[in-house]
Design an enzyme around this catalytic site. Sequence first.
Site, short mmCIF file in Angstrom:
data_model
loop_
_atom_site.label_atom_id
_atom_site.label_comp_id
_atom_site.label_asym_id
_atom_site.label_seq_id
_atom_site.Cartn_x
_atom_site.Cartn_y
_atom_site.Cartn_z
N CYS A 1 -1.77 -3.03 15.45
CA CYS A 1 -0.92 -2.71 16.60
C CYS A 1 -1.50 -1.56 17.44
O CYS A 1 -2.48 -1.75 18.14
CB CYS A 1 0.51 -2.41 16.13
SG CYS A 1 1.72 -2.51 17.47
N HIS B 1 2.15 -7.07 12.99
CA HIS B 1 2.30 -6.23 11.79
C HIS B 1 2.25 -7.10 10.53
O HIS B 1 3.25 -7.70 10.14
CB HIS B 1 3.63 -5.46 11.84
CG HIS B 1 3.65 -4.36 12.85
ND1 HIS B 1 3.21 -3.09 12.56
CD2 HIS B 1 4.02 -4.36 14.15
CE1 HIS B 1 3.33 -2.33 13.65
NE2 HIS B 1 3.82 -3.08 14.62
N GLU C 1 2.21 -6.10 7.58
CA GLU C 1 2.88 -5.43 6.46
C GLU C 1 4.36 -5.75 6.35
O GLU C 1 4.96 -5.53 5.30
CB GLU C 1 2.69 -3.90 6.57
CG GLU C 1 3.43 -3.22 7.71
CD GLU C 1 2.66 -3.20 9.02
OE1 GLU C 1 2.99 -2.37 9.89
OE2 GLU C 1 1.74 -4.03 9.18
N GLY D 1 17.34 14.06 -16.09
CA GLY D 1 17.94 12.82 -16.55
C GLY D 1 17.58 11.66 -15.65
O GLY D 1 17.87 10.50 -15.97
N GLY D 2 16.94 11.96 -14.50
CA GLY D 2 16.54 10.92 -13.57
C GLY D 2 15.23 10.26 -13.97
O GLY D 2 14.53 10.71 -14.90
N SER E 1 11.65 12.63 -13.40
CA SER E 1 11.37 13.69 -14.36
C SER E 1 11.19 13.14 -15.77
O SER E 1 10.38 13.65 -16.55
CB SER E 1 12.47 14.76 -14.34
OG SER E 1 13.70 14.24 -14.81
#
Length: 509
Positions: free
Chosen positions: A79, A167, A169, A222-223, A226
Amino acid sequence: MAEKILIVDFGSQFTQLIGRRIRELNVYCEIVPFNKIPAPDKSVKGIILSGSPFSVRDENAPKIDLSDIKGKYPLLAICYGAQYLAKHYNGSVNASVSREYGRAMLKIEDSTCPLFRGIPSNTQVWMSHGDTITNLPAGGSVTASTEDISNAAFRIAGEETYAVQFHPEVYHTQMGSEILKNFTMEICGCTGDWTADSFIGTTVKELKDKIGNDKVILGLSGGVDSTVAGVLLHRAIGKNLYCIFVDNGLLRKDEFETVLLSYKDMGLNVIGVEAGDRFLDAMSGISDPELKRKAIGKTFIDVFDTESHKIENVSWLAQGTIYPDVIESVSVNGPSATIKSHHNVGGLPDYMKLKIVEPLRSLFKDEVRRVGRALGIKDELISRHPFPGPGLGIRVLGEVSREKLSILKDADAIFIRSLKESGLYNEVWQAATILLPIKSVGVMGDERTYEYTIALRAVTSTDGMTADWVHLPYEFLAKVSNDIINKVKGVNRVVYDISSKPPATIEWE
């Protein structure tokens, strides 16, 4: 990395999508701003120029010196990138008489072009531009066209330089992944061996070499991020990793105890710290969301610093920074104005004399999950929805109090539990319950009530950069609404947020 594709970002909303499509081919890539391009090294197998919100005819349009790139590396210009090539190499770009936005049918004009190998003529592509290339650059020849645009794609003779005005993508370009595969695999010669397993092997070795016998502390939340960072580090340095899980009082209901329990059989050395009162005191009297974030962030650092000093001779601080954090922090226009305070990138106070290690900084969120599964982490942790660093502190709109937190935790627990019991949890990328700072009139039995309103939010996304609201069944929403109103004292109204990102953000604060 043994090999990589470099993506030069001119500020397009689709640049991250280019990166994601390349990664899906098991090819490693990096996104760099057009004004901060590193000198290409031997690992660079090819370069992609992104689109842009600018016109190449604008006086302040992004400019780049291609003398060390064009003709020396395989190059795909998309583009704006294609129009830039044309304009700066003796071609011409003008405002299009017939603008192309949306779907168009691509006609392959040069069947020998390796970029379009295996791509049938009359395949659907996605256009998004107001300018068009009226004259090709020096050495250019047309490779594809559409009904309205003669020069929809071209190549440069004697070079591995290719350009497209559409595009590849975006999902709406039907053979987009195949076109990008042709560029990365056939033209650039990438092997496509960048997998979760190869990432783990390479990263563990790099961590061992970098850290040696030093001690590292990591703040667990807790995610997903991490947790995966912790397991990777544990593989590399074992007992020299010390994980600190701070209960800021802003976690979901019973989450502190539940998450600690889930870490128990993972072999991680986890220290749990209950500090909810400190965080509530720090937010007292604050209603501005940015000031709340700063108060939460400062308190977290103070608590974390106190706990880290109980561990002798620590040299490193590990963080769960992921690639979108890094990209946003070095955006085309400098650090993004939308970056929020309580953020992994930067912000470490000078008095914490620790070196930073970020084992996930090259991964998108879904890649983190794939690595987590390859590491054998339990799905209950890997499939957890993203949760903001400031937690429920930014889901209680306005000033946070114990009463409001209690109401929100109870309502949130009903929403999340209902999603899981209905089999909808894994269809949602992130779900949130928000306590609004307004009260409304209601009727319960024969009594008039004047109580809080709860907003429910559920979105689908891949990495949080864009998001659509989830069309949850009406019957489900009706049941959740009734459960919250009947079981959570202080709430008499529930609403459902049907805003997408953009223009809205996922979180309300």
